[in-house]
Design a protein around this motif. Structure first.
Motif, PDB file in Angstrom:
ATOM      1  N   ASP A  20      28.863   2.261  62.890  1.00  0.00           N
ATOM      2  CA  ASP A  20      30.019   1.383  62.750  1.00  0.00           C
ATOM      3  C   ASP A  20      30.118   1.031  61.267  1.00  0.00           C
ATOM      4  OD1 ASP A  20      32.047  -0.448  62.802  1.00  0.00           O
ATOM      5  OD2 ASP A  20      31.187  -1.725  64.360  1.00  0.00           O
ATOM      6  N   GLN A  21      30.786   1.906  60.522  1.00  0.00           N
ATOM      7  CA  GLN A  21      30.864   1.719  59.078  1.00  0.00           C
ATOM      8  C   GLN A  21      32.043   2.491  58.521  1.00  0.00           C
ATOM      9  OE1 GLN A  21      26.960   3.801  58.544  1.00  0.00           O
ATOM     10  NE2 GLN A  21      28.017   4.843  56.846  1.00  0.00           N
ATOM     11  N   VAL A  22      32.481   2.096  57.347  1.00  0.00           N
ATOM     12  CA  VAL A  22      33.542   2.806  56.649  1.00  0.00           C
ATOM     13  C   VAL A  22      32.919   4.022  55.974  1.00  0.00           C
ATOM     14  CG1 VAL A  22      35.251   2.709  54.807  1.00  0.00           C
ATOM     15  CG2 VAL A  22      34.915   0.731  56.310  1.00  0.00           C
ATOM     16  N   THR A  23      33.378   5.195  56.346  1.00  0.00           N
ATOM     17  CA  THR A  23      32.841   6.433  55.784  1.00  0.00           C
ATOM     18  C   THR A  23      33.810   7.564  56.086  1.00  0.00           C
ATOM     19  OG1 THR A  23      30.812   7.762  55.589  1.00  0.00           O
ATOM     20  CG2 THR A  23      31.470   7.075  57.817  1.00  0.00           C
ATOM     21  N   ASP A  24      33.428   8.784  55.726  1.00  0.00           N
ATOM     22  CA  ASP A  24      34.268   9.960  55.960  1.00  0.00           C
ATOM     23  C   ASP A  24      33.698  10.779  57.109  1.00  0.00           C
ATOM     24  OD1 ASP A  24      35.517   9.082  53.665  1.00  0.00           O
ATOM     25  OD2 ASP A  24      34.689  10.659  52.376  1.00  0.00           O
ATOM     26  N   ILE A  25      34.576  11.570  57.724  1.00  0.00           N
ATOM     27  CA  ILE A  25      34.135  12.526  58.738  1.00  0.00           C
ATOM     28  C   ILE A  25      34.873  13.834  58.517  1.00  0.00           C
ATOM     29  CG2 ILE A  25      35.780  11.553  60.405  1.00  0.00           C
ATOM     30  CD1 ILE A  25      33.759  12.457  62.592  1.00  0.00           C
ATOM     31  N   ALA A  26      34.109  14.924  58.561  1.00  0.00           N
ATOM     32  CA  ALA A  26      34.669  16.242  58.283  1.00  0.00           C
ATOM     33  C   ALA A  26      34.558  17.144  59.502  1.00  0.00           C
ATOM     34  CB  ALA A  26      33.931  16.875  57.097  1.00  0.00           C
ATOM     35  N   PHE A  27      35.533  18.057  59.622  1.00  0.00           N
ATOM     36  CA  PHE A  27      35.584  19.012  60.726  1.00  0.00           C
ATOM     37  C   PHE A  27      35.691  20.425  60.167  1.00  0.00           C
ATOM     38  CE2 PHE A  27      37.446  15.012  62.010  1.00  0.00           C
ATOM     39  CZ  PHE A  27      36.887  14.758  63.257  1.00  0.00           C
ATOM     40  N   ALA A  28      35.000  21.347  60.832  1.00  0.00           N
ATOM     41  CA  ALA A  28      35.095  22.760  60.471  1.00  0.00           C
ATOM     42  C   ALA A  28      34.794  23.600  61.697  1.00  0.00           C
ATOM     43  CB  ALA A  28      34.119  23.103  59.344  1.00  0.00           C
ATOM     44  N   ASP A  29      35.524  24.700  61.834  1.00  0.00           N
ATOM     45  CA  ASP A  29      35.311  25.630  62.947  1.00  0.00           C
ATOM     46  C   ASP A  29      35.369  24.931  64.304  1.00  0.00           C
ATOM     47  OD1 ASP A  29      34.910  27.740  61.113  1.00  0.00           O
ATOM     48  OD2 ASP A  29      32.818  27.156  60.875  1.00  0.00           O
ATOM     49  N   GLY A  30      36.263  23.957  64.415  1.00  0.00           N
ATOM     50  CA  GLY A  30      36.492  23.287  65.685  1.00  0.00           C
ATOM     51  C   GLY A  30      35.475  22.238  66.065  1.00  0.00           C
ATOM     52  N   LYS A  31      34.515  21.951  65.188  1.00  0.00           N
ATOM     53  CA  LYS A  31      33.446  21.007  65.492  1.00  0.00           C
ATOM     54  C   LYS A  31      33.362  19.924  64.414  1.00  0.00           C
ATOM     55  CE  LYS A  31      31.886  23.568  68.969  1.00  0.00           C
ATOM     56  NZ  LYS A  31      31.922  23.105  70.383  1.00  0.00           N
ATOM     57  N   VAL A  32      32.620  18.871  64.716  1.00  0.00           N
ATOM     58  CA  VAL A  32      32.267  17.903  63.684  1.00  0.00           C
ATOM     59  C   VAL A  32      31.293  18.589  62.726  1.00  0.00           C
ATOM     60  CG1 VAL A  32      31.176  15.688  63.188  1.00  0.00           C
ATOM     61  CG2 VAL A  32      32.581  15.948  65.246  1.00  0.00           C
ATOM     62  N   ALA A  33      31.602  18.543  61.418  1.00  0.00           N
ATOM     63  CA  ALA A  33      30.778  19.246  60.432  1.00  0.00           C
ATOM     64  C   ALA A  33      29.908  18.302  59.612  1.00  0.00           C
ATOM     65  CB  ALA A  33      31.668  20.055  59.488  1.00  0.00           C
ATOM     66  N   ALA A  34      30.367  17.071  59.385  1.00  0.00           N
ATOM     67  CA  ALA A  34      29.589  16.129  58.576  1.00  0.00           C
ATOM     68  C   ALA A  34      30.160  14.733  58.737  1.00  0.00           C
ATOM     69  CB  ALA A  34      29.605  16.535  57.098  1.00  0.00           C
ATOM     70  N   VAL A  35      29.301  13.735  58.588  1.00  0.00           N
ATOM     71  CA  VAL A  35      29.706  12.335  58.546  1.00  0.00           C
ATOM     72  C   VAL A  35      28.987  11.713  57.367  1.00  0.00           C
ATOM     73  CG1 VAL A  35      29.756  10.118  59.747  1.00  0.00           C
ATOM     74  CG2 VAL A  35      29.991  12.240  61.055  1.00  0.00           C
ATOM     75  N   GLY A  36      29.734  11.093  56.463  1.00  0.00           N
ATOM     76  CA  GLY A  36      29.116  10.490  55.289  1.00  0.00           C
ATOM     77  C   GLY A  36      30.145  10.234  54.214  1.00  0.00           C
ATOM     78  N   ASP A  37      29.698   9.697  53.114  1.00  0.00           N
ATOM     79  CA  ASP A  37      30.604   9.355  52.024  1.00  0.00           C
ATOM     80  C   ASP A  37      30.890  10.570  51.143  1.00  0.00           C
ATOM     81  OD1 ASP A  37      30.463   6.780  52.981  1.00  0.00           O
ATOM     82  OD2 ASP A  37      28.927   6.142  51.544  1.00  0.00           O
ATOM     83  N   GLY A  38      32.083  10.567  50.532  1.00  0.00           N
ATOM     84  CA  GLY A  38      32.431  11.564  49.535  1.00  0.00           C
ATOM     85  C   GLY A  38      32.596  12.971  50.060  1.00  0.00           C
ATOM     86  N   LEU A  39      33.171  13.123  51.248  1.00  0.00           N
ATOM     87  CA  LEU A  39      33.309  14.459  51.835  1.00  0.00           C
ATOM     88  C   LEU A  39      34.653  15.116  51.546  1.00  0.00           C
ATOM     89  CD1 LEU A  39      31.789  13.825  55.398  1.00  0.00           C
ATOM     90  CD2 LEU A  39      30.648  14.800  53.386  1.00  0.00           C
ATOM     91  N   ASN A  40      35.505  14.457  50.785  1.00  0.00           N
ATOM     92  CA  ASN A  40      36.882  14.944  50.662  1.00  0.00           C
ATOM     93  C   ASN A  40      37.088  15.907  49.501  1.00  0.00           C
ATOM     94  OD1 ASN A  40      36.549  13.101  48.630  1.00  0.00           O
ATOM     95  ND2 ASN A  40      38.366  11.866  49.132  1.00  0.00           N
ATOM     96  N   GLY A  41      36.022  16.407  48.907  1.00  0.00           N
ATOM     97  CA  GLY A  41      36.163  17.255  47.735  1.00  0.00           C
ATOM     98  C   GLY A  41      36.603  18.673  48.032  1.00  0.00           C
ATOM     99  N   SER A  42      36.224  19.202  49.186  1.00  0.00           N
ATOM    100  CA  SER A  42      36.542  20.614  49.471  1.00  0.00           C
ATOM    101  C   SER A  42      37.031  20.765  50.905  1.00  0.00           C
ATOM    102  CB  SER A  42      35.302  21.486  49.246  1.00  0.00           C
ATOM    103  OG  SER A  42      34.226  21.016  50.041  1.00  0.00           O
ATOM    104  N   ALA A  43      38.241  20.302  51.141  1.00  0.00           N
ATOM    105  CA  ALA A  43      38.817  20.362  52.483  1.00  0.00           C
ATOM    106  C   ALA A  43      40.240  20.875  52.406  1.00  0.00           C
ATOM    107  CB  ALA A  43      38.788  18.986  53.151  1.00  0.00           C
ATOM    108  N   ALA A  44      40.649  21.655  53.381  1.00  0.00           N
ATOM    109  CA  ALA A  44      42.025  22.152  53.436  1.00  0.00           C
ATOM    110  C   ALA A  44      43.006  21.003  53.613  1.00  0.00           C
ATOM    111  CB  ALA A  44      42.162  23.156  54.578  1.00  0.00           C
TER     112      ALA A  44
END
Length: 381
Positions: A20-44
């Motif tokens: 329960d925190q403010v952070t980023d979440i990333a998805f790749a290949d239809g799945k959750v790929a990562a949860v954490g800060d600063g993930l927005n550098g290389s995303a479509a």
């Protein structure tokens, strides 16, 4: 690593992972790929969801989405764009005699996910409309436990439990017998049961006494008669006894099964629901239930904390479905997420008795991520 989609800046609420925190979440290949800060550098696609709640994909644990196959069915994908539901549990619309049609014509064509509790009644819920009402559990000839178990075992990917409706409207004066037949089918198939309850007979306590650990009583905060509280507002002892045994309590709002008076008494007595669900169908989709987002908003007004509301529409139903991957944001899990905002103002809520409450907060859909892609952007409509 490159990602297909990143949601950045939102409050990630994931009871299953204890997040329960403010952070980023990333998805790749239809799945959750990562949860954490600063993930927005290389995303479509990077979507800024600052100020929003990012939760695992919402599971509506009590719905009727056999559209076209039953008179009460609604279109799941269409409603998902309003409610944010990513997984629907259809409870009993189809029975052993028509489940294959449900599988091929609705489940197989839906973008959102659909699982089912198979009705012990051979034809499912076949006589439920604004003009015709026939309780499918009134005729015991339709309730064949062996046939039900056979179809459940033949469809293990979709059938996650057995449904039965009992009460004066659904089963006439057959008492507990339809529930006993559903339990017999469930035991053969190794599945849990969900039991609907309406007006007596049987009594609320009699139903709870028969349910097993892992079984679910739906319509648990229904109004009188057959409410879980006494006339003075005290909670029936049978509720605490059943919860201690492991029986689960599901809201199943619908057109006749949620009372503010009952809900307020239950919460004041320390008895929150395990699962929050809408029981959305053709007769309540335009009120009083509307959808599960509306039901969740009612519990927000009643004082339930956001993480507990999220738990009741994600982790708990996913555990009951034995599909934990549907409702957590762990790396590698199903790439579904529901993004919500909480609006502030004056909002009027109504229960099934026509009683109103005015709340200061209400959930609103921001967007839906389905299988790792931005499936719906409510802000663009």
């Amino acid at each position: 690593m490159s990602y297909n989609l990143v949601l950045t800046g939102g409050r990630v609420v994931d009871p299953g992972q204890g997040i329960d925190q403010v952070t980023d979440i990333a998805f790749a290949d239809g799945k959750v790929a990562a949860v954490g800060d600063g993930l927005n550098g290389s995303a479509a696609i990077v979507r800024d969801v600052s100020g929003a709640i990012v939760m695992p994909g919402m599971i509506d644990f009590h719905t009727h989405v056999y559209w076209g196959g039953t008179s009460l069915g609604i279109r799941p994908d269409e409603l998902a764009r309003r409610a944010g539901t990513t997984t629907w549990l259809d409870v009993g619309s189809a029975g052993p005699g028509n489940f294959e049609g449900f599988r091929e014509h609705v489940i197989g064509r839906s973008e959102t996910k659909i699982l089912a509790y198979l009705h012990v009644s051979f034809a499912g819920i076949y006589g439920f409309s604004d003009r015709v009402s026939v309780g499918e559990s009134c005729d015991l000839r339709l309730l064949d436990a062996n046939v039900c178990a056979d179809i459940a075992r033949a469809n293990p990917d979709l059938v996650r439990g057995i449904k039965v409706r009992i009460g004066r409207h659904a089963s006439g004066y057959n008492g507990i017998t339809p529930l006993e037949l559903a339990i017999e089918a469930a035991e053969q198939a190794g599945l849990p049961v969900m039991c609907h309850i309406d007006a007596p007979p049987p009594r609320y306590e009699d139903v709870l006494a028969v349910l097993r650990p892992g079984d679910t009583l739906t319509h648990c905060f229904r109004p009188r008669p057959n409410a879980p509280i006494y006339s003075d507002g005290r909670i029936r002892e049978a509720c605490f006894q059943a919860r201690e045994r492991g029986v689960m309590f599901d809201i199943g709002h619908g057109m006749g099964s949620f009372s503010f008076e009952v809900a307020e008494a239950m919460l004041a007595g320390g008895f929150p629901p395990d699962v929050i669900s809408s029981d959305v169908h053709a007769l309540c989709i335009e009120g009083p239930a509307w959808d599960n987002l509306e039901t969740m908003s009612k519990f927000l007004h009643l004082g339930m904390a956001v993480p507990e509301i999220v738990r009741a529409v994600t982790k708990t139903p996913a555990d009951l479905l034995r599909r934990p991957d549907l409702a957590d944001l762990a790396v590698g899990s199903t790439g579904d997420a529901t993004v919500l905002r909480i609006d502030e103002g004056r909002f009027r809520f109504v229960d099934v008795e026509g009683k109103h409450r005015t709340g200061a907060r209400k959930f609103r859909l921001d967007s839906v991520v389905l299988d790792g892609r931005l499936w719906h952007d409510a802000q663009a409509t």
